[in-house]
Design a protein around this motif. Structure first.
Motif, PDB file in Angstrom:
ATOM      1  N   SER A   4       0.825  -1.212   0.000  1.00  0.00           N
ATOM      2  CA  SER A   4       0.000   0.000   0.000  1.00  0.00           C
ATOM      3  C   SER A   4       0.855   1.257   0.000  1.00  0.00           C
ATOM      4  N   ALA A   5       1.980   1.242   0.723  1.00  0.00           N
ATOM      5  CA  ALA A   5       2.873   2.400   0.746  1.00  0.00           C
ATOM      6  C   ALA A   5       3.444   2.662  -0.646  1.00  0.00           C
ATOM      7  N   THR A   6       3.819   1.595  -1.344  1.00  0.00           N
ATOM      8  CA  THR A   6       4.352   1.742  -2.703  1.00  0.00           C
ATOM      9  C   THR A   6       3.290   2.276  -3.651  1.00  0.00           C
ATOM     10  N   LYS A   7       2.087   1.720  -3.560  1.00  0.00           N
ATOM     11  CA  LYS A   7       0.998   2.168  -4.432  1.00  0.00           C
ATOM     12  C   LYS A   7       0.605   3.600  -4.129  1.00  0.00           C
ATOM     13  N   MET A   8       0.634   3.984  -2.866  1.00  0.00           N
ATOM     14  CA  MET A   8       0.274   5.358  -2.494  1.00  0.00           C
ATOM     15  C   MET A   8       1.229   6.350  -3.138  1.00  0.00           C
ATOM     16  N   ARG A   9       2.540   6.090  -3.036  1.00  0.00           N
ATOM     17  CA  ARG A   9       3.521   7.008  -3.625  1.00  0.00           C
ATOM     18  C   ARG A   9       3.367   7.071  -5.140  1.00  0.00           C
ATOM     19  N   LYS A  10       3.100   5.941  -5.750  1.00  0.00           N
ATOM     20  CA  LYS A  10       2.973   5.918  -7.200  1.00  0.00           C
ATOM     21  C   LYS A  10       1.709   6.634  -7.657  1.00  0.00           C
ATOM     22  N   SER A  11       0.587   6.402  -6.959  1.00  0.00           N
ATOM     23  CA  SER A  11      -0.664   7.060  -7.340  1.00  0.00           C
ATOM     24  C   SER A  11      -0.585   8.558  -7.123  1.00  0.00           C
ATOM     25  N   GLN A  12       0.127   8.998  -6.086  1.00  0.00           N
ATOM     26  CA  GLN A  12       0.322  10.429  -5.863  1.00  0.00           C
ATOM     27  C   GLN A  12       1.181  11.021  -6.980  1.00  0.00           C
ATOM     28  N   GLY A  13       2.191  10.278  -7.415  1.00  0.00           N
ATOM     29  CA  GLY A  13       3.018  10.732  -8.522  1.00  0.00           C
ATOM     30  C   GLY A  13       2.239  10.858  -9.811  1.00  0.00           C
ATOM     31  N   PHE A  14       1.278   9.935 -10.042  1.00  0.00           N
ATOM     32  CA  PHE A  14       0.434  10.012 -11.230  1.00  0.00           C
ATOM     33  C   PHE A  14      -0.360  11.315 -11.239  1.00  0.00           C
ATOM     34  N   ALA A  15      -0.920  11.669 -10.085  1.00  0.00           N
ATOM     35  CA  ALA A  15      -1.717  12.895  -9.999  1.00  0.00           C
ATOM     36  C   ALA A  15      -0.866  14.131 -10.254  1.00  0.00           C
ATOM     37  N   LEU A  16       0.368  14.120  -9.741  1.00  0.00           N
ATOM     38  CA  LEU A  16       1.229  15.293  -9.873  1.00  0.00           C
ATOM     39  C   LEU A  16       1.850  15.418 -11.267  1.00  0.00           C
ATOM     40  N   ALA A  17       1.964  14.289 -11.972  1.00  0.00           N
ATOM     41  CA  ALA A  17       2.602  14.336 -13.288  1.00  0.00           C
ATOM     42  C   ALA A  17       1.831  15.217 -14.270  1.00  0.00           C
TER      43      ALA A  17
END
Length: 311
Positions: A28-41
């Motif tokens: 979940s920690a890995t997915k959270m960072r990745k999903s946040q990065g998707f939003a910011l991209a």
């Protein structure tokens, strides 16, 4: 008092559960960072689009705005409820559904007809169990959704607004504020306004964390251009084509924000579960040692009593 064998079996069971929750916490920690990065991209494109639409709005008469940017009499409303597809995320889904129910009660007080749309299996199942079957249900956006995937949600919302099936659209979802704080909110999507679009772009950035320092170049996101534009073919035609894309982007980021909130809430829930399992293992180990010691003491007493009886 349970036997040492049953306590030992329970310790083994809790330890196995702890290993599962620890693994889920890391995922979940890995997915959270990745999903946040998707939003910011996509944020630079969002800011550029915002500046463009604000300049267009400033130079377009109110009576020539496209329908998506024009308020009208509210006869029927649409509420889009966004939850996760899976559970084990603490009170995340319960808070969103509670917020949605509160908003629905307002419609009932006003005696205003409303339409429900569900994004996420938890919202779909919740309303179906209560005989409030959503008009449309969508799921499968739990990890890293692309704009192409979420466009079907936006297309359904836009189509209903443009053909007059509803006159306003609200979304109930979880706003990702920090890793440890997610807030269930209700936000208006349609009809869109310049202020609402600006708020949507600003909300892409979290309040704290590694991405919090990526603030927009201007605090209020006001247009930087003061000179006159020459539009081809016309500001009205450009807004007509640009407005749906901005709404799709808004809905896409709402879903991405819900995804980040889901993974963050699950990470925290699994961490708490792992900590509780560790504490429980400690308590059970202590109980096991006490029971084992008590058993040894009983055996010694029995041996001593037997020796005395023989003599």
């Amino acid at each position: 008092m349970p036997s040492t064998k049953s306590i030992k079996q329970r310790i083994k069971s809790v330890r196995n559960t702890s290993q599962i929750t620890k693994a889920m916490e890391v995922v979940s920690a890995t997915k959270m960072r990745k999903s946040q990065g998707f939003a910011l991209a996509a944020r630079p494109y969002a800011v550029a689009s915002l500046e463009m639409v604000q300049n267009l709005l400033a130079r377009t008469p109110a009576n020539q705005l496209p329908p998506l940017l024009t308020a009208r009499e509210i006869k029927k409303s649409c509420l889009v409820v966004i939850t996760s597809d899976k559970g084990l995320a603490g009170a995340l889904n319960a808070n969103v559904l509670k917020k949605a129910e509160s908003h629905i009660n307002q419609y009932k007080v006003l005696r205003r007809p409303y339409i429900l749309m569900a994004v996420g299996e938890k919202a779909k199942d919740y309303f179906e169990r209560r005989d409030s079957i959503p008009l449309r249900s969508f799921w499968g956006y739990g990890d890293y959704s692309s704009l192409v995937e979420t466009s079907e949600v936006a297309d359904a919302i836009l189509a209903g607004f443009l053909d007059g099936s509803w006159d306003e659209v609200y979304a109930a979802y979880t706003n990702f504020r920090t890793t440890l704080l997610q807030e269930a909110v209700i936000k208006k999507i349609l009809p869109a306004t310049g202020e609402g679009i600006a708020e949507a772009v600003k909300s892409i950035l979290p309040e704290r964390g590694r991405f919090a320092n990526l603030q927009p170049p201007t605090s209020n996101l006001q247009p930087r251009y003061n000179y006159e534009y020459k539009f081809e073919p016309s500001p009205e035609d450009i807004l007509e084509g640009l407005a749906p894309q901005l709404i799709k982007m808004h809905i896409h980021h709402i879903i991405l924000e819900s995804n980040a909130s889901e993974h963050s809430a699950r990470m925290v829930a699994m961490k708490n579960a792992s900590d509780n399992a560790r504490d429980l293992i400690g308590d059970l180990t202590l109980a096991y040692n006490k029971e084992r010691q008590a058993g040894i003491t009983r055996e010694l007493i029995e041996v001593a009593a037997g020796a005395e009886a023989i003599t």
